[in-house]
Design a protein around this motif. Structure first.
Motif, PDB file in Angstrom:
ATOM      1  N   THR A 165       7.454  42.123   8.049  1.00 46.75           N
ATOM      2  CA  THR A 165       7.381  41.071   9.068  1.00 46.75           C
ATOM      3  C   THR A 165       8.770  40.559   9.427  1.00 46.75           C
ATOM      4  O   THR A 165       9.047  40.270  10.598  1.00 46.75           O
ATOM      5  N   MET A 166       9.649  40.459   8.437  1.00 45.95           N
ATOM      6  CA  MET A 166      11.015  40.017   8.714  1.00 45.95           C
ATOM      7  C   MET A 166      11.712  40.986   9.670  1.00 45.95           C
ATOM      8  O   MET A 166      12.378  40.565  10.623  1.00 45.95           O
ATOM      9  N   ARG A 167      11.542  42.274   9.407  1.00 50.60           N
ATOM     10  CA  ARG A 167      12.162  43.275  10.273  1.00 50.60           C
ATOM     11  C   ARG A 167      11.613  43.169  11.692  1.00 50.60           C
ATOM     12  O   ARG A 167      12.365  43.236  12.667  1.00 50.60           O
ATOM     13  N   ALA A 168      10.314  42.977  11.821  1.00 55.47           N
ATOM     14  CA  ALA A 168       9.696  42.850  13.139  1.00 55.47           C
ATOM     15  C   ALA A 168      10.211  41.610  13.869  1.00 55.47           C
ATOM     16  O   ALA A 168      10.511  41.650  15.072  1.00 55.47           O
ATOM     17  N   VAL A 169      10.320  40.491  13.133  1.00 52.24           N
ATOM     18  CA  VAL A 169      10.819  39.245  13.726  1.00 52.24           C
ATOM     19  C   VAL A 169      12.241  39.423  14.236  1.00 52.24           C
ATOM     20  O   VAL A 169      12.570  39.042  15.369  1.00 52.24           O
ATOM     21  N   LEU A 227       9.756  32.170   9.167  1.00 50.65           N
ATOM     22  CA  LEU A 227      10.081  31.098  10.110  1.00 50.65           C
ATOM     23  C   LEU A 227      11.583  30.832  10.072  1.00 50.65           C
ATOM     24  O   LEU A 227      12.165  30.688   8.988  1.00 50.65           O
ATOM     25  N   ASN A 228      12.162  30.783  11.241  1.00 52.08           N
ATOM     26  CA  ASN A 228      13.600  30.485  11.371  1.00 52.08           C
ATOM     27  C   ASN A 228      14.469  31.386  10.494  1.00 52.08           C
ATOM     28  O   ASN A 228      15.404  30.932   9.823  1.00 52.08           O
ATOM     29  N   GLY A 229      14.115  32.661  10.467  1.00 55.09           N
ATOM     30  CA  GLY A 229      14.974  33.643   9.804  1.00 55.09           C
ATOM     31  C   GLY A 229      14.850  33.731   8.303  1.00 55.09           C
ATOM     32  O   GLY A 229      15.676  34.388   7.656  1.00 55.09           O
ATOM     33  N   ARG A 230      13.820  33.101   7.721  1.00 49.31           N
ATOM     34  CA  ARG A 230      13.672  33.184   6.266  1.00 49.31           C
ATOM     35  C   ARG A 230      12.216  33.454   5.892  1.00 49.31           C
ATOM     36  O   ARG A 230      11.296  33.187   6.677  1.00 49.31           O
ATOM     37  N   VAL A 231      12.027  33.990   4.702  1.00 54.43           N
ATOM     38  CA  VAL A 231      10.686  34.230   4.176  1.00 54.43           C
ATOM     39  C   VAL A 231      10.192  32.925   3.547  1.00 54.43           C
ATOM     40  O   VAL A 231      10.771  32.441   2.566  1.00 54.43           O
ATOM     41  N   VAL A 232       9.122  32.348   4.101  1.00 55.04           N
ATOM     42  CA  VAL A 232       8.612  31.066   3.624  1.00 55.04           C
ATOM     43  C   VAL A 232       7.781  31.229   2.356  1.00 55.04           C
ATOM     44  O   VAL A 232       7.935  30.471   1.393  1.00 55.04           O
ATOM     45  N   ASN A 233       6.892  32.214   2.341  1.00 51.96           N
ATOM     46  CA  ASN A 233       6.015  32.392   1.181  1.00 51.96           C
ATOM     47  C   ASN A 233       6.690  33.243   0.105  1.00 51.96           C
ATOM     48  O   ASN A 233       7.834  33.693   0.257  1.00 51.96           O
ATOM     49  N   LYS A 234       5.967  33.467  -0.962  1.00 48.15           N
ATOM     50  CA  LYS A 234       6.478  34.284  -2.067  1.00 48.15           C
ATOM     51  C   LYS A 234       5.629  35.545  -2.151  1.00 48.15           C
ATOM     52  O   LYS A 234       4.527  35.528  -2.742  1.00 48.15           O
ATOM     53  N   PRO A 235       6.087  36.645  -1.561  1.00 46.02           N
ATOM     54  CA  PRO A 235       5.295  37.896  -1.550  1.00 46.02           C
ATOM     55  C   PRO A 235       4.943  38.344  -2.968  1.00 46.02           C
ATOM     56  O   PRO A 235       5.791  38.326  -3.866  1.00 46.02           O
ATOM     57  N   SER A 236       3.683  38.717  -3.169  1.00 42.64           N
ATOM     58  CA  SER A 236       3.229  39.069  -4.517  1.00 42.64           C
ATOM     59  C   SER A 236       3.856  40.356  -5.034  1.00 42.64           C
ATOM     60  O   SER A 236       3.911  40.576  -6.250  1.00 42.64           O
ATOM     61  N   ASP A 237       4.319  41.211  -4.111  1.00 44.98           N
ATOM     62  CA  ASP A 237       4.980  42.449  -4.538  1.00 44.98           C
ATOM     63  C   ASP A 237       6.421  42.195  -4.976  1.00 44.98           C
ATOM     64  O   ASP A 237       7.084  43.102  -5.483  1.00 44.98           O
ATOM     65  N   GLY A 238       6.891  40.992  -4.777  1.00 46.33           N
ATOM     66  CA  GLY A 238       8.296  40.696  -5.046  1.00 46.33           C
ATOM     67  C   GLY A 238       9.157  40.923  -3.820  1.00 46.33           C
ATOM     68  O   GLY A 238      10.234  40.331  -3.673  1.00 46.33           O
ATOM     69  N   ASN A 239       8.692  41.765  -2.931  1.00 44.35           N
ATOM     70  CA  ASN A 239       9.357  42.043  -1.662  1.00 44.35           C
ATOM     71  C   ASN A 239       8.299  42.136  -0.560  1.00 44.35           C
ATOM     72  O   ASN A 239       7.104  42.339  -0.840  1.00 44.35           O
ATOM     73  N   LEU A 240       8.757  41.989   0.664  1.00 44.06           N
ATOM     74  CA  LEU A 240       7.828  42.108   1.788  1.00 44.06           C
ATOM     75  C   LEU A 240       7.325  43.541   1.906  1.00 44.06           C
ATOM     76  O   LEU A 240       8.090  44.496   1.756  1.00 44.06           O
ATOM     77  N   ARG A 241       6.042  43.677   2.195  1.00 50.70           N
ATOM     78  CA  ARG A 241       5.421  44.989   2.335  1.00 50.70           C
ATOM     79  C   ARG A 241       5.488  45.449   3.795  1.00 50.70           C
ATOM     80  O   ARG A 241       5.146  44.686   4.704  1.00 50.70           O
ATOM     81  N   PRO A 242       5.880  46.685   4.054  1.00 48.96           N
ATOM     82  CA  PRO A 242       5.829  47.209   5.421  1.00 48.96           C
ATOM     83  C   PRO A 242       4.375  47.425   5.857  1.00 48.96           C
ATOM     84  O   PRO A 242       3.600  48.072   5.144  1.00 48.96           O
ATOM     85  N   VAL A 243       4.006  46.856   6.984  1.00 54.82           N
ATOM     86  CA  VAL A 243       2.657  47.011   7.527  1.00 54.82           C
ATOM     87  C   VAL A 243       2.750  47.385   9.003  1.00 54.82           C
ATOM     88  O   VAL A 243       3.796  47.191   9.645  1.00 54.82           O
ATOM     89  N   PRO A 244       1.673  47.903   9.592  1.00 55.00           N
ATOM     90  CA  PRO A 244       1.767  48.411  10.973  1.00 55.00           C
ATOM     91  C   PRO A 244       1.698  47.354  12.071  1.00 55.00           C
ATOM     92  O   PRO A 244       2.178  47.591  13.174  1.00 55.00           O
ATOM     93  N   THR A 245       1.083  46.180  11.793  1.00 55.71           N
ATOM     94  CA  THR A 245       0.955  45.182  12.861  1.00 55.71           C
ATOM     95  C   THR A 245       1.378  43.789  12.397  1.00 55.71           C
ATOM     96  O   THR A 245       1.167  43.427  11.225  1.00 55.71           O
ATOM     97  N   HIS A 246       1.965  43.039  13.327  1.00 58.20           N
ATOM     98  CA  HIS A 246       2.430  41.677  13.045  1.00 58.20           C
ATOM     99  C   HIS A 246       2.145  40.792  14.253  1.00 58.20           C
ATOM    100  O   HIS A 246       2.245  41.240  15.402  1.00 58.20           O
ATOM    101  N   PHE A 247       1.812  39.528  14.007  1.00 62.87           N
ATOM    102  CA  PHE A 247       1.726  38.535  15.064  1.00 62.87           C
ATOM    103  C   PHE A 247       3.070  37.799  15.091  1.00 62.87           C
ATOM    104  O   PHE A 247       3.498  37.219  14.080  1.00 62.87           O
ATOM    105  N   LEU A 248       3.704  37.810  16.262  1.00 57.83           N
ATOM    106  CA  LEU A 248       5.031  37.204  16.402  1.00 57.83           C
ATOM    107  C   LEU A 248       4.983  36.023  17.357  1.00 57.83           C
ATOM    108  O   LEU A 248       4.187  35.999  18.316  1.00 57.83           O
ATOM    109  N   PHE A 249       5.872  35.048  17.123  1.00 55.51           N
ATOM    110  CA  PHE A 249       5.922  33.820  17.927  1.00 55.51           C
ATOM    111  C   PHE A 249       7.341  33.642  18.462  1.00 55.51           C
ATOM    112  O   PHE A 249       8.308  33.781  17.723  1.00 55.51           O
ATOM    113  N   TYR A 250       7.418  33.284  19.750  1.00 57.56           N
ATOM    114  CA  TYR A 250       8.714  33.243  20.434  1.00 57.56           C
ATOM    115  C   TYR A 250       9.050  31.838  20.929  1.00 57.56           C
ATOM    116  O   TYR A 250       8.223  31.144  21.485  1.00 57.56           O
ATOM    117  N   LYS A 251      10.287  31.464  20.697  1.00 50.95           N
ATOM    118  CA  LYS A 251      10.767  30.154  21.118  1.00 50.95           C
ATOM    119  C   LYS A 251      11.121  30.146  22.595  1.00 50.95           C
ATOM    120  O   LYS A 251      10.950  29.165  23.289  1.00 50.95           O
TER     121      LYS A 251
END
Length: 355
Positions: A167-171, A331-355
């Motif tokens: 999700t970070m990469r997509a953002v 949000l604002n360039g940082r990971v807010v939650n604590k991913p259970s894998d220890g790192n963000l998991r690559p997934v095929p779809t993301h919902f993105l929000f634009y300022k």
């Protein structure tokens, strides 16, 4: 010398003949003399005086008419100004009154969520971030008000079918201010494909698939409203005019009512990191991301707990998104939650929000 009478008469006639001829000529050439009536000039003068008086009277009447018309125009102009001011005041009052229910409803939502500790506000979107900590689990709630339907979109991993990214990469790649993971996925041939019905930019990515095994579609329509549910025909989904959306399981709330959670999803896993999205009556969105240590079922929230939480917060419709190691909130360039894998998991779809 003696002369008779005839000779004398003849003499005088001859002597007077030129004068008689001259008189005759004068009478024949000149017309008879006539003398003007002394009353005519007086009559003409009287007529001129009357006409002058009439014109003067008409000018006076015209002046009076012009003065009255000008006065009427001034009064009308003043009345128009007063009416315009009154209408402007009514419009302002109406605008204020129309926003009151929205403000009151917004206060009710915020009263249940608490005080936001982070906020993003622009002419396109308002995002407020809250902490969720009922004691059993903890997570984050992100309330989103879309002022522009285009302020929320869905991205496809690496912009290709079978691709995936965090999700970070997509953002970062799309210049978004916030993002969450979206639908489920299925792996095959070293690639990661979106699960079931997926819509991108108003088009079906891999065609329509009728709902099965409690899968549900969730996304936004072309006016920025949250849509979702089970769809057994493409025409049923098409009627909602989806702009984008993804698929996972299960439906948590519909029209403010709790929906039955399939037995399988109550225990497999019982607790887990979760991501869910829902909407309020005024179409504001609420996203909850719950933290967990792993996917073994010993940490995080149950679907019943997540369902109950969103119901208590006044959410009308809510849908569970992919969870476990896929759960992510940026949000604002940082990971807010604590991913259970220890790192963000690559997934095929993301919902993105634009300022």
């Amino acid at each position: 010398m003696n002369m008779d009478t005839k000779q004398v008469n003849r003499f005088f006639m001859l002597a007077l003949a030129p004068f008689i001829g001259l008189l005759g000529c004068v009478l024949l050439i000149h017309p008879t003399f006539s003398f003007s009536d002394p009353t005519v000039p007086s009559l003409q003068k009287t007529k001129v005086v009357l006409q002058t008086q009439s014109v003067g009277k008409q000018l006076d009447e015209a002046k009076q008419t012009a003065t009255y018309t000008l006065s009427t125009i001034r009064r009308t102009s003043e009345l128009y100004k007063q009416t315009t001011q009154t209408m402007n005041q009514l419009v302002q009052t109406s605008s204020i009154q129309s926003k009151r229910p929205e403000k009151i409803y917004g206060r009710r939502i915020t009263a249940k969520l608490g005080v936001p500790y982070e906020r993003v506000d622009s002419n396109r979107i308002t995002i407020e971030l809250f902490k969720v900590n009922p004691g059993i689990y903890h997570g984050y709630a992100m309330k989103v008000k879309l002022k522009d339907p285009a302020a929320m979109k869905m991205s496809l991993g690496s912009d290709k079918l079978g691709g995936s990214e965090t999700t970070m990469r997509a953002v970062l790649r799309h210049g978004a201010v916030a993002g969450i993971n979206a639908g489920g996925f299925a792996d095959g041939d070293g690639k990661r494909y979106p699960l079931s019905t997926t819509v991108m930019n108003g088009h079906y990515l891999t065609g329509f698939q009728s709902s099965f095994k409690d899968l549900s579609f969730v996304g936004l329509n072309n006016t920025g409203k949250l849509i979702g549910g089970k769809f057994y025909s493409q025409s049923a989904l098409d009627s909602l005019k989806p702009a984008f959306g993804a698929t996972f399981v299960p439906i948590l709330l519909q029209s403010g009512q709790k929906m039955p959670i399939p037995d399988k999803w109550k225990i497999s896993p019982k607790r887990a990191p979760r991501t869910a999205i829902g909407n309020y009556k005024d179409d504001q969105l609420l996203i909850i991301v719950v933290d967990g240590y792993n996917e073994s079922g010993g940490s995080g929230a149950t679907l019943e707990e997540l369902q109950g939480k969103m119901h208590n917060l006044g959410v009308q419709n809510a849908y569970n998104l992919d969870g476990g190691g896929s759960s992510s909130l940026i949000l604002n360039g940082r990971v807010v939650n604590k991913p259970s894998d220890g790192n963000l998991r690559p997934v095929p779809t993301h919902f993105l929000f634009y300022k």
